[in-house]
Scaffold this active site. Structure first.
Site, mmCIF file in Angstrom:
data_model
loop_
_atom_site.group_PDB
_atom_site.id
_atom_site.type_symbol
_atom_site.label_atom_id
_atom_site.label_comp_id
_atom_site.label_asym_id
_atom_site.label_seq_id
_atom_site.Cartn_x
_atom_site.Cartn_y
_atom_site.Cartn_z
ATOM 1 N N HIS A 1 -5.514 3.059 0.332
ATOM 2 C CA HIS A 1 -5.263 2.838 1.766
ATOM 3 C C HIS A 1 -5.093 4.151 2.521
ATOM 4 O O HIS A 1 -4.238 4.271 3.412
ATOM 5 C CB HIS A 1 -4.044 1.919 1.970
ATOM 6 C CG HIS A 1 -4.351 0.749 2.862
ATOM 7 N ND1 HIS A 1 -4.153 0.801 4.208
ATOM 8 C CD2 HIS A 1 -4.839 -0.485 2.586
ATOM 9 C CE1 HIS A 1 -4.513 -0.380 4.734
ATOM 10 N NE2 HIS A 1 -4.939 -1.169 3.776
ATOM 11 N N GLU B 1 -14.090 -9.178 -2.415
ATOM 12 C CA GLU B 1 -12.627 -9.295 -2.345
ATOM 13 C C GLU B 1 -12.260 -10.756 -2.088
ATOM 14 O O GLU B 1 -12.956 -11.467 -1.371
ATOM 15 C CB GLU B 1 -12.087 -8.407 -1.216
ATOM 16 C CG GLU B 1 -10.570 -8.395 -1.156
ATOM 17 C CD GLU B 1 -10.027 -7.363 -0.171
ATOM 18 O OE1 GLU B 1 -10.801 -6.831 0.643
ATOM 19 O OE2 GLU B 1 -8.808 -7.098 -0.232
ATOM 20 N N GLU C 1 -10.361 2.658 -4.182
ATOM 21 C CA GLU C 1 -10.696 2.260 -2.807
ATOM 22 C C GLU C 1 -10.015 3.140 -1.769
ATOM 23 O O GLU C 1 -8.817 3.427 -1.882
ATOM 24 C CB GLU C 1 -10.265 0.799 -2.613
ATOM 25 C CG GLU C 1 -10.463 0.300 -1.201
ATOM 26 C CD GLU C 1 -9.980 -1.135 -1.028
ATOM 27 O OE1 GLU C 1 -9.932 -1.874 -2.027
ATOM 28 O OE2 GLU C 1 -9.652 -1.496 0.108
ATOM 29 N N TYR D 1 0.842 -1.192 0.000
ATOM 30 C CA TYR D 1 0.000 0.000 0.000
ATOM 31 C C TYR D 1 0.878 1.242 0.000
ATOM 32 O O TYR D 1 1.865 1.319 0.720
ATOM 33 C CB TYR D 1 -0.941 -0.019 1.205
ATOM 34 C CG TYR D 1 -1.841 -1.225 1.162
ATOM 35 C CD1 TYR D 1 -2.662 -1.441 0.057
ATOM 36 C CD2 TYR D 1 -1.837 -2.168 2.180
ATOM 37 C CE1 TYR D 1 -3.466 -2.558 -0.022
ATOM 38 C CE2 TYR D 1 -2.652 -3.292 2.108
ATOM 39 C CZ TYR D 1 -3.455 -3.480 1.005
ATOM 40 O OH TYR D 1 -4.252 -4.592 0.917
ATOM 41 N N GLU E 1 -13.819 -0.113 4.730
ATOM 42 C CA GLU E 1 -13.285 -1.271 5.462
ATOM 43 C C GLU E 1 -12.971 -0.918 6.916
ATOM 44 O O GLU E 1 -12.907 -1.808 7.760
ATOM 45 C CB GLU E 1 -12.077 -1.893 4.764
ATOM 46 C CG GLU E 1 -10.814 -1.072 4.788
ATOM 47 C CD GLU E 1 -9.647 -1.780 4.088
ATOM 48 O OE1 GLU E 1 -9.842 -2.285 2.970
ATOM 49 O OE2 GLU E 1 -8.556 -1.826 4.667
HETATM 50 O O1 LIG Z 1 -8.428 -3.838 0.900
HETATM 51 C C1 LIG Z 1 -7.596 -4.571 1.443
HETATM 52 O O2 LIG Z 1 -7.509 -5.769 1.160
HETATM 53 C C2 LIG Z 1 -6.675 -4.010 2.478
HETATM 54 O O3 LIG Z 1 -6.960 -2.681 2.697
HETATM 55 C C3 LIG Z 1 -6.736 -4.826 3.733
HETATM 56 O O4 LIG Z 1 -8.075 -5.017 4.011
HETATM 57 C C4 LIG Z 1 -6.133 -4.154 4.942
HETATM 58 O O5 LIG Z 1 -4.783 -3.993 4.742
HETATM 59 C C5 LIG Z 1 -6.414 -4.941 6.209
HETATM 60 O O6 LIG Z 1 -6.035 -6.284 6.068
HETATM 61 MG MG LIG Z 2 -8.376 -1.891 1.407
#
Ligand SMILES: O=C(O)[C@@H](O)[C@H](O)[C@H](O)CO
Ligand SMILES: [Mg+2]
Length: 407
Positions: A210, A337, A234, A155, A260
């Site tokens: 992120h 995902e 995202e 990220y 998330e």
């Molecule tokens: O979208 C994603 O897969 C990432 O943002 C992970 O969910 C995050 O690093 C937590 O595990």
């Molecule tokens: Mg993510």
């Protein structure tokens, strides 16, 4: 009527970061399982389940999911925080699992039945440079994925500078690689330019920012990515800056996915209601389980917003099963995902969601269709890790001057 007789937390995975909740009943062999994993603070969730939630649900009728959910949500008075919602989420999934077993139906049937024959998922393509990334995207396309997430390394990849280019002060806290949002802003549109030249318009792409950017840079990135027609961008902004989505929407038609990190309805309600985002992205366990997420999905449907439940990284197979049952039934499903599990993890969770090509498939067993083999789960833990503790904080990136970048 099945009466709840006990609630148990099972800590597993090689590093002990998965928490599987098992809700037992007084009916012979009838129990349910759910996911209450929190990678960074697992024992705090276990404490909430054992000391706050279990006492208020033991002895109750397991079929009253809605009332049990509200009982759990309000019994600690303070509410809508990440750890409480995770604890509720785990028990809630287990209650749906029990209800499915009692009805002899898969959970997606209880939620209204199938809206589709399989659940499209996206793969995580990455590479240190565009050549490596391109090769990885090819691999996913050949495997049959319809949507691919494209990242340059980890990220923030594309935004990390090293050496003299990074202009790091000589008394720096972090001397190797630092995050520079202007470098990132230059790198990511270039990445998509090359991916579109290679793959044409057919492959659908997402990209996960992120939350690394300042709001105005996030807006600039969304504008620059518009010509590449992303499936979605995202987490271009962190939860602390959701107020900026209004300005972002006015400036750019790049599809936005966020959520998330959301745990409180106040975080997503307005974004959906004002039609400022295109996909909600909560982790099912962390938003309060199936009961919470089916309502979020129904609310989003009214505004033309679709779902993309989070499932990457350290998620466990039970949360994945809960997400995929929702995906099967809700009409406004967008994309799911993907996650990867090791062979020994798959053995410890019989009935784990199956992936073939770019699609995920539920089985037709009653409930969530997934179980935990407690002996095998016990054996997953590797040397040096503890089942009652966890010591791996979220890795933070820093800018050249040492300032932390929000993850
Ligand atoms: O979208 C994603 O897969 C990432 O943002 C992970 O969910 C995050 O690093 C937590 O595990
Ligand atoms: Mg993510």
């Amino acid at each position: 009527m099945a009466k709840i007789t006990g609630v148990k937390c099972i800590r597993t995975r090689r590093d002990g970061c998965w928490t599987i909740v098992k809700v037992m009943t007084d009916q012979d062999g009838l129990y349910g399982i759910g996911s209450a994993s929190d990678m960074y603070n697992p024992e705090a969730v276990v404490q909430i389940i054992e000391q706050l939630l279990a006492p208020v649900i033991i002895g109750r009728d397991a079929s009253q999911i809605e009332d049990l959910w509200n009982t759990m949500n309000l019994s600690g008075y303070w509410r809508n925080g990440a750890l409480l919602q995770t604890a509720i989420g785990g028990i809630d999934m287990a209650l749906w699992d029990i209800k499915g077993k009692e009805a002899n139906m898969p959970v997606y049937q209880l939620l209204g039945g199938a809206s589709r024959s399989a659940v499209a998922c996206y793969g995580h393509a990455g590479g240190r440079d565009i050549a490596e990334l391109t090769e990885d995207v090819h691999r996913f396309v050949q495997e049959g994925y319809t949507v691919v997430r494209a990242q340059l390394g980890g990220y923030g990849g594309g935004g990390f500078l090293k050496g003299s280019e990074a202009r790091i002060p000589d008394n720096a806290w972090k001397k190797d690689s630092v995050f520079d949002e202007h470098a990132y802003l230059a790198a990511i549109p270039k990445m998509f330019d090359q991916l579109r030249m290679t793959f044409g318009p057919e492959v659908q792409f997402t990209h996960d920012v992120h939350e690394h950017l300042s709001p105005i840079i996030a807006i600039q990135l969304s504008k620059r990515l518009e010509p590449y027609g992303l499936f979605y961008l995202e987490d271009v902004l962190p939860p602390e800056h959701i107020g900026w989505y209004r300005q972002l929407r006015q400036q750019s038609a790049t599809a936005q996915a966020v959520g998330e990190l959301f745990v409180n309805p106040q975080e997503w309600q307005q974004l959906v209601q004002e039609r400022l985002i295109d996909f909600v992205r909560m982790r099912v366990s962390k938003a309060g389980g199936i009961t919470a997420c089916r309502k979020i999905a129904a609310f989003a449907e009214m505004y033309g917003v679709r779902t993309a439940w989070q499932e990457g990284g350290e998620n466990d197979p039970v949360n994945q099963a809960a997400a995929v049952h929702l995906d099967m039934s809700i009409w406004n499903f967008g994309i799911q995902e993907i996650n990867h599990f090791r062979p020994q993890e798959r053995e410890a969770f019989p009935g784990i969601i199956e992936r073939r090509g770019g699609y995920l498939y539920t089985n037709d067993k009653p409930g969530l269709g997934i179980d935990i083999d407690e002996a095998l789960a016990e054996g997953l833990l590797e040397e040096g890790w503890s089942k009652t503790a966890y010591h791996r904080p979220y890795p933070l990136d820093r800018k050249a001057d040492g300032t932390i970048v929000r993850p």
